[in-house]
Design a protein around this motif. Structure first.
Motif, PDB file in Angstrom:
ATOM      1  N   GLU A 165       0.813  -1.214   0.000  1.00  0.00           N
ATOM      2  CA  GLU A 165       0.000   0.000   0.000  1.00  0.00           C
ATOM      3  C   GLU A 165       0.847   1.265   0.000  1.00  0.00           C
ATOM      4  OE1 GLU A 165      -2.873  -0.157   3.116  1.00  0.00           O
ATOM      5  OE2 GLU A 165      -3.630  -2.130   2.515  1.00  0.00           O
ATOM      6  N   VAL A 166       2.096   1.149   0.443  1.00  0.00           N
ATOM      7  CA  VAL A 166       3.037   2.262   0.388  1.00  0.00           C
ATOM      8  C   VAL A 166       4.379   1.742  -0.108  1.00  0.00           C
ATOM      9  CG1 VAL A 166       1.898   3.516   2.270  1.00  0.00           C
ATOM     10  CG2 VAL A 166       3.809   1.968   2.778  1.00  0.00           C
ATOM     11  N   ASP A 167       5.224   2.690  -0.503  1.00  0.00           N
ATOM     12  CA  ASP A 167       6.551   2.318  -1.023  1.00  0.00           C
ATOM     13  C   ASP A 167       7.607   2.298   0.069  1.00  0.00           C
ATOM     14  OD1 ASP A 167       5.724   2.336  -3.879  1.00  0.00           O
ATOM     15  OD2 ASP A 167       5.405   4.476  -3.476  1.00  0.00           O
ATOM     16  N   ALA A 168       7.317   2.934   1.194  1.00  0.00           N
ATOM     17  CA  ALA A 168       8.295   2.984   2.281  1.00  0.00           C
ATOM     18  C   ALA A 168       7.610   3.428   3.567  1.00  0.00           C
ATOM     19  CB  ALA A 168       9.422   3.960   1.938  1.00  0.00           C
ATOM     20  N   SER A 169       8.244   3.113   4.674  1.00  0.00           N
ATOM     21  CA  SER A 169       7.789   3.621   5.972  1.00  0.00           C
ATOM     22  C   SER A 169       8.994   3.726   6.897  1.00  0.00           C
ATOM     23  CB  SER A 169       6.729   2.709   6.589  1.00  0.00           C
ATOM     24  OG  SER A 169       7.290   1.441   6.922  1.00  0.00           O
ATOM     25  N   LEU A 170       8.883   4.601   7.876  1.00  0.00           N
ATOM     26  CA  LEU A 170       9.946   4.736   8.874  1.00  0.00           C
ATOM     27  C   LEU A 170       9.575   3.892  10.080  1.00  0.00           C
ATOM     28  CD1 LEU A 170      10.906   8.530   8.759  1.00  0.00           C
ATOM     29  CD2 LEU A 170      12.229   6.576   7.970  1.00  0.00           C
ATOM     30  N   VAL A 171      10.364   2.869  10.325  1.00  0.00           N
ATOM     31  CA  VAL A 171      10.116   1.941  11.423  1.00  0.00           C
ATOM     32  C   VAL A 171      11.436   1.687  12.146  1.00  0.00           C
ATOM     33  CG1 VAL A 171       8.215   0.845  10.170  1.00  0.00           C
ATOM     34  CG2 VAL A 171      10.512  -0.128  10.007  1.00  0.00           C
ATOM     35  N   TYR A 172      11.388   0.856  13.172  1.00  0.00           N
ATOM     36  CA  TYR A 172      12.614   0.516  13.893  1.00  0.00           C
ATOM     37  C   TYR A 172      13.400  -0.568  13.159  1.00  0.00           C
ATOM     38  CZ  TYR A 172      10.458   3.006  17.812  1.00  0.00           C
ATOM     39  OH  TYR A 172       9.872   3.955  18.600  1.00  0.00           O
ATOM     40  N   ARG A 173      14.695  -0.535  13.345  1.00  0.00           N
ATOM     41  CA  ARG A 173      15.557  -1.557  12.732  1.00  0.00           C
ATOM     42  C   ARG A 173      15.165  -2.957  13.192  1.00  0.00           C
ATOM     43  NH1 ARG A 173      21.332   1.616  13.748  1.00  0.00           N
ATOM     44  NH2 ARG A 173      20.997   3.257  12.178  1.00  0.00           N
ATOM     45  N   THR A 174      14.748  -3.066  14.429  1.00  0.00           N
ATOM     46  CA  THR A 174      14.365  -4.382  14.950  1.00  0.00           C
ATOM     47  C   THR A 174      13.148  -4.936  14.214  1.00  0.00           C
ATOM     48  OG1 THR A 174      13.095  -3.260  16.672  1.00  0.00           O
ATOM     49  CG2 THR A 174      15.309  -3.990  17.248  1.00  0.00           C
ATOM     50  N   ASP A 175      12.240  -4.062  13.791  1.00  0.00           N
ATOM     51  CA  ASP A 175      11.043  -4.513  13.077  1.00  0.00           C
ATOM     52  C   ASP A 175      11.397  -5.047  11.694  1.00  0.00           C
ATOM     53  OD1 ASP A 175       8.819  -3.779  14.944  1.00  0.00           O
ATOM     54  OD2 ASP A 175       9.757  -1.814  14.726  1.00  0.00           O
ATOM     55  N   VAL A 176      12.328  -4.388  11.028  1.00  0.00           N
ATOM     56  CA  VAL A 176      12.765  -4.856   9.716  1.00  0.00           C
ATOM     57  C   VAL A 176      13.501  -6.189   9.852  1.00  0.00           C
ATOM     58  CG1 VAL A 176      14.339  -4.390   7.786  1.00  0.00           C
ATOM     59  CG2 VAL A 176      12.846  -2.578   8.648  1.00  0.00           C
ATOM     60  N   ARG A 177      14.333  -6.314  10.870  1.00  0.00           N
ATOM     61  CA  ARG A 177      15.058  -7.570  11.069  1.00  0.00           C
ATOM     62  C   ARG A 177      14.095  -8.712  11.348  1.00  0.00           C
ATOM     63  NH1 ARG A 177      20.433  -8.090  14.779  1.00  0.00           N
ATOM     64  NH2 ARG A 177      20.968  -6.399  13.333  1.00  0.00           N
TER      65      ARG A 177
END
Length: 283
Positions: A212-224
């Motif tokens: 639904e979006v091309d990017a979001s600002l999240v925590y590094r832990t969430d991406v890992r």
């Protein structure tokens, strides 16, 4: 047999009986001392057992933990380990945006522990007298840019988020990930209008997962934690917006012993290993 001889023998028997009785009392007193010593030792062992290995107190019953959404994976794991170390205990979690959780706690929601994603959010609880003692910062977390696998928009930094056609999700300013995002964007001199504002970091991440979006600002832990579906793009301004995570037992905790035990466990070496492996930074 003469009367004198009979009397003498009776006196001898009487003296012997008194001496035997005296020895018995002494022996009982000695045994009683040993018994008290054994009891003290036993009590000491029980206290040691209650403290658990490494000084972590033991717990039983249900421990209800309100925790920031970004702690979901690690705390779920720690909850299982805590239960294994404390037979008879059960940890239940309420994960969500820290500000919403704080509001619930201040409104009387039954909870034993609060783990927030920022000191400012924890302060709303401590200011209301909701914490039992001083909160402790147990980890820190930094932001990254979450993008779909392969980074199809070729995003390399915050300025790329303003490019034409790039849709971005942010956390609402009221929640810690949103406040951190605003700090990072300001540091980069980037004025960004997101297409959606989410109430917690998992919501912002899900928008990327669903395309639904091309990017979001999240925590590094969430991406890992979501590496199979999401890539992360680090940016230098993230170092200016690192969030401290405080934890506290709550003043109105239904299970006060359980609350103290869980807070202590989260700061144990075993828990720190789990948190560090997930990408959290030491405080």
């Amino acid at each position: 047999m003469s009367t004198r001889t009979t009397t003498t023998r009776r006196l001898t028997v009487a003296v012997a009986a008194v001496l035997a009785l005296g020895l018995g009392v002494t022996a009982c007193g000695s045994d009683g001392g040993k018994s008290s010593g054994a009891t003290a030792s036993s009590d000491g062992s029980a206290a040691s057992s209650a403290a658990g290995s490494g000084g972590v107190p033991k717990a039983s019953g249900t421990v209800t933990v309100f925790a920031a959404a970004s702690l979901k994976e690690t705390f779920t794991d720690l909850g299982k380990k805590f239960e294994a170390a404390n037979p008879g205990s059960k940890v239940t979690f309420n994960f969500g945006g820290s500000s919403g959780l704080a509001t619930s706690i201040n409104s009387g929601a039954p909870a034993d522990v609060f783990a927030a994603a920022s000191p400012a959010t924890m302060k709303t609880v401590t200011d209301a007298g909701g914490a039992a003692g001083q909160p402790t910062t147990f980890v820190r977390n930094a932001l990254t840019i979450a993008v779909p696998k392969g980074n199809p928009k070729h995003i390399s930094g915050l300025k790329d988020l303003t490019a034409s056609g790039v849709k971005v999700a942010l956390c609402a300013k009221e929640v810690p990930c949103g406040a951190a995002a605003q700090t990072a964007l300001k540091a980069a001199g980037v004025d960004l209008t997101p297409v959606t504002l989410e109430q917690d970091v998992k919501g912002a991440l899900t928008k990327v997962e669903l395309g639904e979006v091309d990017a979001s600002l999240v925590y590094r832990t969430d991406v890992r934690a979501d590496a199979a579906k999401i890539d992360g793009v680090d940016f230098p301004e993230a170092d200016k917006a690192v969030n401290d995570y405080p934890i506290a037992a709550l003043a109105k905790a239904p299970n006060k012993d359980g609350a103290a035990a869980f807070v202590s466990y989260v700061q144990s070496p075993e828990a720190k290993q789990v948190l560090t492996a997930a990408g959290f930074q030491a405080p």
